[in-house]
Write an enzyme that holds these catalytic residues in place. Structure first.
Site, PDB file in Angstrom:
ATOM      1  N   GLU A  35       0.818  -1.209   0.000  1.00 31.06           N
ATOM      2  CA  GLU A  35       0.000   0.000   0.000  1.00 31.06           C
ATOM      3  C   GLU A  35       0.854   1.263   0.000  1.00 31.06           C
ATOM      4  O   GLU A  35       0.535   2.251  -0.676  1.00 31.06           O
ATOM      5  CB  GLU A  35      -0.911   0.021   1.239  1.00 31.06           C
ATOM      6  CG  GLU A  35      -1.846  -1.168   1.353  1.00 31.06           C
ATOM      7  CD  GLU A  35      -1.298  -2.275   2.224  1.00 31.06           C
ATOM      8  OE1 GLU A  35      -2.047  -2.808   3.044  1.00 31.06           O
ATOM      9  OE2 GLU A  35      -0.100  -2.607   2.080  1.00 31.06           O
ATOM     10  N   LEU A  82      22.858 -29.481  -2.584  1.00 33.36           N
ATOM     11  CA  LEU A  82      21.519 -28.988  -2.196  1.00 33.36           C
ATOM     12  C   LEU A  82      21.474 -27.468  -2.092  1.00 33.36           C
ATOM     13  O   LEU A  82      20.763 -26.917  -1.259  1.00 33.36           O
ATOM     14  CB  LEU A  82      21.068 -29.616  -0.866  1.00 33.36           C
ATOM     15  CG  LEU A  82      21.003 -31.141  -0.844  1.00 33.36           C
ATOM     16  CD1 LEU A  82      20.573 -31.633   0.538  1.00 33.36           C
ATOM     17  CD2 LEU A  82      20.052 -31.677  -1.904  1.00 33.36           C
TER      18      LEU A  82
END
Length: 362
Positions: free
Chosen positions: A54, A206
Protein backbone atom coordinates in the site's frame (compact mmCIF):
# COMPACT_ATOMS: atom_id res chain seq x y z
CA UNK A 1 -17.77 -5.14 -6.51
CA UNK A 2 -18.35 -5.92 -10.18
CA UNK A 3 -16.66 -7.09 -13.37
CA UNK A 4 -15.08 -3.65 -13.79
CA UNK A 5 -13.15 -4.17 -10.55
CA UNK A 6 -11.80 -7.63 -11.37
CA UNK A 7 -8.99 -6.62 -13.80
CA UNK A 8 -7.55 -4.24 -11.21
CA UNK A 9 -7.45 -6.98 -8.59
CA UNK A 10 -5.88 -9.41 -11.04
CA UNK A 11 -3.20 -6.80 -11.68
CA UNK A 12 -2.64 -6.50 -7.92
CA UNK A 13 -2.27 -10.29 -7.68
CA UNK A 14 0.31 -10.25 -10.47
CA UNK A 15 2.25 -7.56 -8.64
CA UNK A 16 2.12 -9.51 -5.38
CA UNK A 17 3.75 -12.52 -7.05
CA UNK A 18 6.91 -10.46 -7.59
CA UNK A 19 7.65 -10.64 -3.88
CA UNK A 20 7.83 -14.44 -3.76
CA UNK A 21 11.02 -15.54 -2.08
CA UNK A 22 11.80 -12.04 -0.81
CA UNK A 23 9.12 -11.29 1.78
CA UNK A 24 8.49 -14.52 3.66
CA UNK A 25 7.40 -15.12 6.40
CA UNK A 26 5.30 -12.06 5.52
CA UNK A 27 2.49 -12.52 2.97
CA UNK A 28 2.75 -11.65 -0.71
CA UNK A 29 0.73 -8.46 -1.27
CA UNK A 30 0.07 -6.27 -4.29
CA UNK A 31 -1.77 -2.94 -4.53
CA UNK A 32 -3.27 -0.89 -7.35
CA UNK A 33 -4.77 2.60 -6.98
CA UNK A 34 -7.35 3.56 -9.60
CA UNK A 35 -8.92 6.97 -10.18
CA UNK A 36 -11.41 7.73 -12.95
CA UNK A 37 -10.68 4.40 -14.60
CA UNK A 38 -6.91 4.94 -14.72
CA UNK A 39 -4.11 3.46 -12.65
CA UNK A 40 -2.42 6.26 -10.73
CA UNK A 41 -0.21 4.15 -8.50
CA UNK A 42 0.76 0.55 -7.87
CA UNK A 43 3.20 -1.40 -5.76
CA UNK A 44 3.97 -4.67 -4.02
CA UNK A 45 5.63 -5.82 -0.83
CA UNK A 46 9.21 -6.13 -2.06
CA UNK A 47 11.28 -7.28 0.90
CA UNK A 48 10.71 -8.52 4.43
CA UNK A 49 10.85 -5.67 6.93
CA UNK A 50 10.43 -2.96 4.30
CA UNK A 51 7.44 -0.90 3.17
CA UNK A 52 4.20 -2.72 2.41
CA UNK A 53 2.45 -2.76 -0.95
CA UNK A 54 0.00 0.00 0.00
CA UNK A 55 2.80 2.40 0.88
CA UNK A 56 4.58 1.86 -2.44
CA UNK A 57 1.33 2.42 -4.31
CA UNK A 58 0.43 5.54 -2.33
CA UNK A 59 3.89 7.01 -2.85
CA UNK A 60 3.59 6.37 -6.59
CA UNK A 61 0.14 7.98 -6.73
CA UNK A 62 0.92 11.05 -4.64
CA UNK A 63 -1.95 13.55 -4.61
CA UNK A 64 -3.80 11.50 -7.25
CA UNK A 65 -4.64 8.99 -4.49
CA UNK A 66 -7.19 11.42 -3.03
CA UNK A 67 -10.66 10.23 -4.01
CA UNK A 68 -9.31 7.04 -5.63
CA UNK A 69 -10.01 3.33 -5.04
CA UNK A 70 -7.35 1.07 -3.58
CA UNK A 71 -7.31 -2.55 -4.75
CA UNK A 72 -5.27 -4.69 -2.36
CA UNK A 73 -4.78 -8.46 -2.24
CA UNK A 74 -4.91 -8.64 1.57
CA UNK A 75 -6.67 -6.64 4.27
CA UNK A 76 -4.43 -3.67 5.19
CA UNK A 77 -2.49 -3.92 8.44
CA UNK A 78 -3.45 -1.70 11.34
CA UNK A 79 -0.65 -2.33 13.83
CA UNK A 80 2.88 -1.15 14.39
CA UNK A 81 5.24 -3.89 13.34
CA UNK A 82 8.50 -3.49 11.44
CA UNK A 83 6.67 -0.73 9.56
CA UNK A 84 3.88 1.70 10.60
CA UNK A 85 0.20 0.71 10.11
CA UNK A 86 -0.97 0.96 6.50
CA UNK A 87 -4.51 1.94 7.53
CA UNK A 88 -3.24 5.29 8.84
CA UNK A 89 -1.49 6.01 5.54
CA UNK A 90 -4.59 5.06 3.54
CA UNK A 91 -6.79 7.36 5.59
CA UNK A 92 -4.28 10.22 5.42
CA UNK A 93 -3.97 9.88 1.62
CA UNK A 94 -7.72 10.41 1.15
CA UNK A 95 -8.54 7.03 -0.44
CA UNK A 96 -12.32 6.92 -0.85
CA UNK A 97 -12.81 3.14 -1.22
CA UNK A 98 -10.84 -0.04 -0.49
CA UNK A 99 -11.34 -3.39 -2.22
CA UNK A 100 -9.47 -6.26 -0.56
CA UNK A 101 -9.26 -9.78 -1.93
CA UNK A 102 -9.31 -11.47 1.50
CA UNK A 103 -9.14 -10.75 5.23
CA UNK A 104 -5.80 -11.14 6.97
CA UNK A 105 -6.01 -13.87 9.64
CA UNK A 106 -2.93 -12.50 11.44
CA UNK A 107 -4.25 -11.90 14.99
CA UNK A 108 -3.13 -8.27 15.14
CA UNK A 109 -5.11 -7.51 11.97
CA UNK A 110 -7.96 -10.04 11.54
CA UNK A 111 -10.77 -7.61 10.73
CA UNK A 112 -9.37 -4.73 12.74
CA UNK A 113 -7.83 -3.14 9.66
CA UNK A 114 -11.21 -3.17 7.95
CA UNK A 115 -12.87 -1.76 11.06
CA UNK A 116 -10.40 1.14 11.26
CA UNK A 117 -10.97 2.10 7.64
CA UNK A 118 -14.74 1.86 7.98
CA UNK A 119 -14.55 3.90 11.16
CA UNK A 120 -12.88 6.65 9.12
CA UNK A 121 -15.75 6.58 6.63
CA UNK A 122 -14.01 4.49 3.94
CA UNK A 123 -16.14 1.68 2.50
CA UNK A 124 -14.31 -1.67 2.39
CA UNK A 125 -15.33 -4.54 0.12
CA UNK A 126 -13.72 -7.94 0.77
CA UNK A 127 -13.82 -11.09 -1.34
CA UNK A 128 -12.96 -10.14 -4.91
CA UNK A 129 -10.66 -12.88 -6.33
CA UNK A 130 -10.43 -14.40 -2.84
CA UNK A 131 -9.67 -17.94 -4.06
CA UNK A 132 -6.78 -16.63 -6.17
CA UNK A 133 -5.48 -14.58 -3.23
CA UNK A 134 -5.62 -17.57 -0.89
CA UNK A 135 -3.78 -19.75 -3.40
CA UNK A 136 -1.13 -17.04 -3.76
CA UNK A 137 -0.57 -16.99 -0.01
CA UNK A 138 -1.03 -20.67 0.82
CA UNK A 139 2.42 -20.81 2.47
CA UNK A 140 1.72 -17.77 4.68
CA UNK A 141 -1.69 -19.12 5.66
CA UNK A 142 -0.29 -22.59 6.43
CA UNK A 143 2.42 -21.19 8.71
CA UNK A 144 -0.07 -18.91 10.44
CA UNK A 145 -2.86 -21.43 10.98
CA UNK A 146 -1.03 -24.77 11.25
CA UNK A 147 2.25 -23.57 12.75
CA UNK A 148 4.28 -25.42 10.13
CA UNK A 149 5.90 -24.59 6.80
CA UNK A 150 4.21 -25.21 3.48
CA UNK A 151 5.62 -28.46 2.07
CA UNK A 152 6.69 -28.79 -1.56
CA UNK A 153 7.64 -32.30 -2.74
CA UNK A 154 9.86 -32.71 -5.79
CA UNK A 155 11.20 -35.67 -7.72
CA UNK A 156 12.40 -36.61 -11.18
CA UNK A 157 11.42 -39.96 -12.64
CA UNK A 158 11.53 -41.99 -15.82
CA UNK A 159 8.54 -42.79 -17.97
CA UNK A 160 8.13 -46.07 -16.08
CA UNK A 161 8.11 -44.31 -12.72
CA UNK A 162 11.66 -44.95 -11.49
CA UNK A 163 13.98 -42.53 -9.67
CA UNK A 164 17.09 -44.68 -10.11
CA UNK A 165 18.33 -47.90 -11.64
CA UNK A 166 18.57 -51.17 -9.70
CA UNK A 167 22.17 -50.19 -8.79
CA UNK A 168 21.05 -46.81 -7.42
CA UNK A 169 22.35 -44.69 -10.31
CA UNK A 170 20.22 -41.58 -10.93
CA UNK A 171 22.49 -39.08 -12.71
CA UNK A 172 20.87 -37.76 -14.63
CA UNK A 173 17.20 -38.60 -15.11
CA UNK A 174 16.14 -35.03 -15.86
CA UNK A 175 17.72 -32.79 -18.47
CA UNK A 176 19.76 -29.68 -17.80
CA UNK A 177 16.88 -27.30 -18.50
CA UNK A 178 14.65 -29.09 -15.99
CA UNK A 179 17.42 -29.04 -13.41
CA UNK A 180 17.68 -25.28 -13.86
CA UNK A 181 14.00 -25.05 -12.93
CA UNK A 182 14.73 -27.02 -9.76
CA UNK A 183 17.51 -24.60 -8.85
CA UNK A 184 15.08 -21.70 -9.30
CA UNK A 185 12.68 -23.47 -6.94
CA UNK A 186 15.41 -24.08 -4.37
CA UNK A 187 16.28 -20.39 -4.49
CA UNK A 188 13.00 -19.39 -2.86
CA UNK A 189 12.90 -22.10 -0.17
CA UNK A 190 13.69 -21.78 3.53
CA UNK A 191 14.80 -25.41 3.75
CA UNK A 192 15.62 -28.35 1.49
CA UNK A 193 15.01 -31.73 3.12
CA UNK A 194 16.61 -35.05 2.19
CA UNK A 195 17.38 -38.30 3.93
CA UNK A 196 20.84 -39.57 4.84
CA UNK A 197 20.49 -42.29 2.17
CA UNK A 198 20.36 -39.66 -0.56
CA UNK A 199 23.41 -37.92 0.88
CA UNK A 200 25.45 -41.12 1.09
CA UNK A 201 24.44 -42.17 -2.43
CA UNK A 202 24.75 -38.85 -4.30
CA UNK A 203 26.84 -36.47 -2.12
CA UNK A 204 24.64 -33.51 -3.16
CA UNK A 205 25.26 -29.85 -2.38
CA UNK A 206 21.52 -28.99 -2.20
CA UNK A 207 22.17 -25.34 -3.00
CA UNK A 208 20.57 -23.08 -5.61
CA UNK A 209 22.91 -22.41 -8.51
CA UNK A 210 22.84 -19.55 -9.30
CA UNK A 211 21.63 -18.36 -5.91
CA UNK A 212 18.11 -17.07 -5.49
CA UNK A 213 16.48 -14.59 -3.10
CA UNK A 214 16.74 -17.04 -0.17
CA UNK A 215 19.48 -19.30 1.14
CA UNK A 216 17.85 -22.55 2.18
CA UNK A 217 18.92 -24.47 5.25
CA UNK A 218 19.92 -27.95 4.11
CA UNK A 219 18.08 -30.36 6.39
CA UNK A 220 19.39 -33.93 6.59
CA UNK A 221 17.19 -36.56 8.23
CA UNK A 222 19.87 -38.71 9.85
CA UNK A 223 18.43 -40.67 12.74
CA UNK A 224 21.74 -42.33 13.63
CA UNK A 225 24.05 -39.37 13.06
CA UNK A 226 25.88 -41.04 10.16
CA UNK A 227 26.65 -37.91 8.11
CA UNK A 228 30.38 -38.13 7.21
CA UNK A 229 32.64 -35.13 7.61
CA UNK A 230 33.90 -35.69 4.06
CA UNK A 231 30.63 -34.80 2.27
CA UNK A 232 30.16 -31.63 0.27
CA UNK A 233 27.40 -30.70 2.73
CA UNK A 234 29.65 -30.77 5.77
CA UNK A 235 32.52 -29.11 3.91
CA UNK A 236 30.27 -26.16 3.05
CA UNK A 237 28.31 -26.05 6.31
CA UNK A 238 29.95 -22.82 7.50
CA UNK A 239 29.02 -21.07 4.25
CA UNK A 240 25.47 -22.40 3.88
CA UNK A 241 23.59 -23.79 6.90
CA UNK A 242 23.20 -27.53 7.47
CA UNK A 243 20.73 -28.87 10.02
CA UNK A 244 21.17 -32.55 10.89
CA UNK A 245 18.01 -34.01 12.41
CA UNK A 246 18.63 -37.05 14.55
CA UNK A 247 16.35 -39.32 16.54
CA UNK A 248 16.75 -40.09 20.23
CA UNK A 249 19.75 -42.01 21.55
CA UNK A 250 22.41 -40.80 19.11
CA UNK A 251 25.45 -41.07 21.36
CA UNK A 252 27.79 -38.39 19.99
CA UNK A 253 26.91 -35.49 17.71
CA UNK A 254 29.94 -33.33 18.57
CA UNK A 255 31.78 -34.26 15.34
CA UNK A 256 28.87 -32.85 13.32
CA UNK A 257 28.87 -29.63 15.32
CA UNK A 258 32.64 -29.28 14.98
CA UNK A 259 32.35 -29.11 11.17
CA UNK A 260 29.68 -26.39 11.38
CA UNK A 261 26.44 -28.37 11.35
CA UNK A 262 23.58 -27.65 13.69
CA UNK A 263 22.06 -30.76 15.28
CA UNK A 264 18.39 -31.10 16.20
CA UNK A 265 17.27 -34.18 18.09
CA UNK A 266 13.60 -35.13 17.82
CA UNK A 267 11.37 -37.97 18.89
CA UNK A 268 11.39 -40.77 16.37
CA UNK A 269 8.99 -43.05 14.52
CA UNK A 270 10.29 -46.38 13.19
CA UNK A 271 13.84 -45.19 13.82
CA UNK A 272 13.37 -41.91 11.96
CA UNK A 273 12.79 -38.34 13.17
CA UNK A 274 9.02 -37.71 13.34
CA UNK A 275 7.75 -35.61 10.44
CA UNK A 276 5.22 -33.70 12.55
CA UNK A 277 7.80 -32.74 15.16
CA UNK A 278 10.24 -31.68 12.45
CA UNK A 279 7.74 -29.38 10.74
CA UNK A 280 6.67 -27.91 14.07
CA UNK A 281 10.32 -27.14 14.87
CA UNK A 282 10.84 -25.52 11.45
CA UNK A 283 7.62 -23.54 11.89
CA UNK A 284 8.93 -22.12 15.16
CA UNK A 285 11.88 -20.84 13.16
CA UNK A 286 9.38 -19.03 10.90
CA UNK A 287 10.28 -21.14 7.89
CA UNK A 288 7.51 -20.68 5.34
CA UNK A 289 8.39 -22.93 2.38
CA UNK A 290 10.33 -26.21 2.53
CA UNK A 291 11.25 -28.52 -0.34
CA UNK A 292 11.38 -32.28 0.21
CA UNK A 293 13.65 -33.82 -2.42
CA UNK A 294 13.94 -37.43 -1.29
CA UNK A 295 14.70 -40.20 -1.28
CA UNK A 296 11.62 -42.33 -1.68
CA UNK A 297 11.31 -43.29 2.01
CA UNK A 298 11.53 -39.65 3.07
CA UNK A 299 8.96 -38.59 0.46
CA UNK A 300 6.75 -41.47 1.57
CA UNK A 301 6.96 -40.42 5.22
CA UNK A 302 5.75 -36.92 4.36
CA UNK A 303 2.86 -38.28 2.31
CA UNK A 304 2.01 -40.77 5.07
CA UNK A 305 1.95 -37.85 7.54
CA UNK A 306 -0.53 -36.03 5.27
CA UNK A 307 1.52 -32.84 5.07
CA UNK A 308 2.50 -32.51 1.39
CA UNK A 309 0.90 -29.34 0.02
CA UNK A 310 2.34 -29.03 -3.48
CA UNK A 311 4.24 -31.28 -5.89
CA UNK A 312 6.77 -30.70 -8.66
CA UNK A 313 7.40 -33.78 -10.80
CA UNK A 314 9.77 -34.03 -13.74
CA UNK A 315 9.14 -36.92 -16.12
CA UNK A 316 11.88 -37.93 -18.56
CA UNK A 317 11.17 -39.88 -21.78
CA UNK A 318 13.34 -42.81 -20.70
CA UNK A 319 12.60 -46.30 -19.42
CA UNK A 320 14.71 -48.14 -16.84
CA UNK A 321 12.71 -51.25 -15.98
CA UNK A 322 13.78 -53.79 -13.40
CA UNK A 323 13.99 -53.12 -9.68
CA UNK A 324 14.67 -49.38 -9.68
CA UNK A 325 12.95 -47.46 -6.89
CA UNK A 326 9.68 -45.61 -7.27
CA UNK A 327 9.61 -41.98 -6.03
CA UNK A 328 7.24 -42.36 -3.08
CA UNK A 329 7.58 -45.29 -0.68
CA UNK A 330 6.32 -45.32 2.89
CA UNK A 331 3.15 -47.13 3.94
CA UNK A 332 0.95 -45.61 1.24
CA UNK A 333 -2.83 -45.80 0.98
CA UNK A 334 -4.94 -48.95 1.17
CA UNK A 335 -7.66 -47.97 -1.29
CA UNK A 336 -7.66 -45.86 -4.44
CA UNK A 337 -10.28 -43.67 -2.79
CA UNK A 338 -7.56 -42.54 -0.39
CA UNK A 339 -5.05 -41.69 -3.11
CA UNK A 340 -3.51 -38.25 -3.42
CA UNK A 341 -4.42 -36.13 -6.42
CA UNK A 342 -3.47 -32.80 -7.91
CA UNK A 343 -5.66 -29.74 -8.16
CA UNK A 344 -4.85 -26.52 -10.02
CA UNK A 345 -2.31 -28.58 -11.90
CA UNK A 346 -0.28 -27.62 -14.91
CA UNK A 347 1.82 -29.58 -17.40
CA UNK A 348 4.60 -28.03 -19.45
CA UNK A 349 7.39 -29.27 -21.66
CA UNK A 350 10.93 -28.36 -20.60
CA UNK A 351 12.87 -29.30 -23.71
CA UNK A 352 12.22 -33.07 -23.88
CA UNK A 353 11.14 -33.43 -20.23
CA UNK A 354 7.66 -32.87 -18.81
CA UNK A 355 7.12 -30.81 -15.66
CA UNK A 356 3.91 -31.47 -13.73
CA UNK A 357 3.01 -29.10 -10.91
CA UNK A 358 -0.06 -28.82 -8.73
CA UNK A 359 -1.57 -28.57 -5.28
CA UNK A 360 -1.71 -31.93 -3.53
CA UNK A 361 -5.00 -33.06 -2.04
CA UNK A 362 -6.60 -36.30 -0.93
Amino acid sequence: MNDIDRPWMLRALDLAERGRGYVEPNPLVGAVIVRDGQVVGEGWHQRFGEAHAEIHALNAAGEAARGATLFITLEPCCHQGKTPPCTAAIIHAGIKRVVAAMPDPFPQVAGQGTAQLQGAGIPVDIGLCESEARRLNNPYLTLLTAGRPYVHAKWAMTLDGKICTRTGDSKWISNEAARRRVHELRGRMDAIIVGIGTVLADDPLLTARPSGPRIATRVILDSEGRLPSSTRLTQTAKASPVLVVTADNVPDTDPLRQVGCEVLTLGGQLGRPAVGELLSALGKRRMTNVLVEGGSEVLGSFFDAGVVDEVWVIVAPTIIGGAGKSPVAGVGVEQMTGAWGLTNWTVETVENNVLMHGLCRR
